[in-house]
Motif scaffolding. Structure first.
Motif, PDB file in Angstrom:
ATOM      1  N   PHE A  30      -7.732   1.364   3.937  1.00 12.74           N
ATOM      2  CA  PHE A  30      -6.873   0.649   2.999  1.00 12.74           C
ATOM      3  C   PHE A  30      -7.750   0.307   1.800  1.00 12.74           C
ATOM      4  O   PHE A  30      -8.685  -0.485   1.924  1.00 12.74           O
ATOM      5  CB  PHE A  30      -6.287  -0.602   3.650  1.00 12.74           C
ATOM      6  N   VAL A  31      -7.468   0.923   0.649  1.00 13.82           N
ATOM      7  CA  VAL A  31      -8.359   0.800  -0.503  1.00 13.82           C
ATOM      8  C   VAL A  31      -7.583   0.761  -1.812  1.00 13.82           C
ATOM      9  O   VAL A  31      -6.441   1.202  -1.892  1.00 13.82           O
ATOM     10  CB  VAL A  31      -9.356   1.985  -0.579  1.00 13.82           C
ATOM     11  N   PHE A  32      -8.255   0.253  -2.837  1.00 16.15           N
ATOM     12  CA  PHE A  32      -7.747   0.374  -4.197  1.00 16.15           C
ATOM     13  C   PHE A  32      -8.324   1.650  -4.774  1.00 16.15           C
ATOM     14  O   PHE A  32      -9.525   1.892  -4.680  1.00 16.15           O
ATOM     15  CB  PHE A  32      -8.148  -0.823  -5.064  1.00 16.15           C
ATOM     16  N   MET A  33      -7.474   2.495  -5.348  1.00 21.15           N
ATOM     17  CA  MET A  33      -7.901   3.757  -5.953  1.00 21.15           C
ATOM     18  C   MET A  33      -7.837   3.610  -7.476  1.00 21.15           C
ATOM     19  O   MET A  33      -6.764   3.761  -8.067  1.00 21.15           O
ATOM     20  CB  MET A  33      -7.007   4.907  -5.473  1.00 21.15           C
TER      21      MET A  33
ATOM     22  N   TYR B 101       0.851  -1.190   0.000  1.00 19.56           N
ATOM     23  CA  TYR B 101       0.000   0.000   0.000  1.00 19.56           C
ATOM     24  C   TYR B 101       0.889   1.243   0.000  1.00 19.56           C
ATOM     25  O   TYR B 101       1.882   1.304   0.718  1.00 19.56           O
ATOM     26  CB  TYR B 101      -0.891   0.037   1.251  1.00 19.56           C
ATOM     27  N   ARG B 102       0.493   2.237  -0.774  1.00 21.89           N
ATOM     28  CA  ARG B 102       1.206   3.511  -0.804  1.00 21.89           C
ATOM     29  C   ARG B 102       0.514   4.472   0.148  1.00 21.89           C
ATOM     30  O   ARG B 102      -0.723   4.611   0.108  1.00 21.89           O
ATOM     31  CB  ARG B 102       1.187   4.062  -2.225  1.00 21.89           C
ATOM     32  N   HIS B 103       1.293   5.147   0.991  1.00 23.75           N
ATOM     33  CA  HIS B 103       0.728   6.124   1.930  1.00 23.75           C
ATOM     34  C   HIS B 103       0.141   7.289   1.137  1.00 23.75           C
ATOM     35  O   HIS B 103       0.801   7.843   0.254  1.00 23.75           O
ATOM     36  CB  HIS B 103       1.821   6.614   2.882  1.00 23.75           C
ATOM     37  N   ARG B 104      -1.092   7.658   1.444  1.00 29.36           N
ATOM     38  CA  ARG B 104      -1.793   8.732   0.718  1.00 29.36           C
ATOM     39  C   ARG B 104      -2.524   9.613   1.717  1.00 29.36           C
ATOM     40  O   ARG B 104      -3.653   9.312   2.112  1.00 29.36           O
ATOM     41  CB  ARG B 104      -2.770   8.107  -0.268  1.00 29.36           C
TER      42      ARG B 104
ATOM     43  N   TYR C  15      -6.137   6.160  -9.825  1.00 30.72           N
ATOM     44  CA  TYR C  15      -4.675   6.211  -9.785  1.00 30.72           C
ATOM     45  C   TYR C  15      -4.050   4.832 -10.018  1.00 30.72           C
ATOM     46  O   TYR C  15      -2.835   4.704  -9.996  1.00 30.72           O
ATOM     47  CB  TYR C  15      -4.203   6.765  -8.432  1.00 30.72           C
ATOM     48  N   ASP C  16      -4.887   3.810 -10.199  1.00 28.94           N
ATOM     49  CA  ASP C  16      -4.434   2.440 -10.391  1.00 28.94           C
ATOM     50  C   ASP C  16      -3.429   2.038  -9.316  1.00 28.94           C
ATOM     51  O   ASP C  16      -2.343   1.560  -9.609  1.00 28.94           O
ATOM     52  CB  ASP C  16      -3.835   2.254 -11.790  1.00 28.94           C
ATOM     53  N   MET C  17      -3.812   2.283  -8.034  1.00 29.92           N
ATOM     54  CA  MET C  17      -2.901   1.935  -6.949  1.00 29.92           C
ATOM     55  C   MET C  17      -3.673   1.550  -5.691  1.00 29.92           C
ATOM     56  O   MET C  17      -4.817   1.967  -5.493  1.00 29.92           O
ATOM     57  CB  MET C  17      -1.956   3.088  -6.629  1.00 29.92           C
ATOM     58  N   TRP C  18      -3.011   0.747  -4.868  1.00 27.79           N
ATOM     59  CA  TRP C  18      -3.503   0.411  -3.547  1.00 27.79           C
ATOM     60  C   TRP C  18      -2.945   1.445  -2.599  1.00 27.79           C
ATOM     61  O   TRP C  18      -1.751   1.761  -2.655  1.00 27.79           O
ATOM     62  CB  TRP C  18      -3.042  -0.989  -3.148  1.00 27.79           C
ATOM     63  N   ALA C  19      -3.793   1.978  -1.732  1.00 29.25           N
ATOM     64  CA  ALA C  19      -3.360   3.069  -0.857  1.00 29.25           C
ATOM     65  C   ALA C  19      -3.800   2.857   0.584  1.00 29.25           C
ATOM     66  O   ALA C  19      -4.878   2.323   0.844  1.00 29.25           O
ATOM     67  CB  ALA C  19      -3.923   4.401  -1.359  1.00 29.25           C
TER      68      ALA C  19
END
Length: 148
Positions: A84-87, A15-18, A90-94
């Motif tokens: 914790f979600v798929f965005m 997961y990328r911190h957002r 942005y085609d990313m897990w965050a």
């Protein structure tokens, strides 16, 4: 400790911190929300991600204006939660760290600038049930309980 809402963390998923900022804008017993059709039809608190190097309050004002067309004033931080979600945009897990602010709407300057968003005034108690994510609903429910 910051409370987590929503789906459980997926084992093995990176997961990328957002960080993000979101506004609860009250006018009487109504709240200004944004309705977004894509990628999912839902009502949301206006707000969004904090860009690299951007001050969170600057991001809050920018996001509210882009998504509603309204200017706001006197933001006061209410708290934060994690999701914790798929965005898909942005085609990313965050790992979203959502900071919630109470603000005062000043006036509209036109329609939302962000495509696919519509600004809607909704009764506070209705928003507490209809907002698209559990964390937003929890903060709005707390405010609705205080305004009885």
């Amino acid at each position: 400790m910051i409370r987590r809402y929503g789906e459980p963390v997926l084992n093995g998923q990176a997961y990328r911190h957002r960080p993000g900022v979101y506004a609860v804008l009250l006018r009487g017993h109504d709240i200004l929300v944004t309705h977004q059709l894509e990628p999912r039809d839902e009502f949301q608190l206006p707000g969004g991600g904090v860009d690299a190097g951007e001050h969170p309050l600057r991001a809050l004002h920018r996001e509210v204006f882009e998504e509603t067309g309204w200017r706001m004033t006197r933001p006061r931080r209410l708290g934060a939660f994690r999701r914790f979600v798929f965005m898909p945009d942005y085609d990313m897990w965050a790992e979203k760290l959502c900071h919630i602010y109470l603000g005062h709407p000043v006036r509209p300057h036109g329609p939302p600038m962000e495509e696919g968003h519509t600004a809607i005034w909704m009764p506070l108690r209705e928003a507490a049930e209809r907002l698209g994510n559990e964390g937003d609903r929890a903060f709005v429910r707390r405010l609705a309980g205080r305004r009885r």
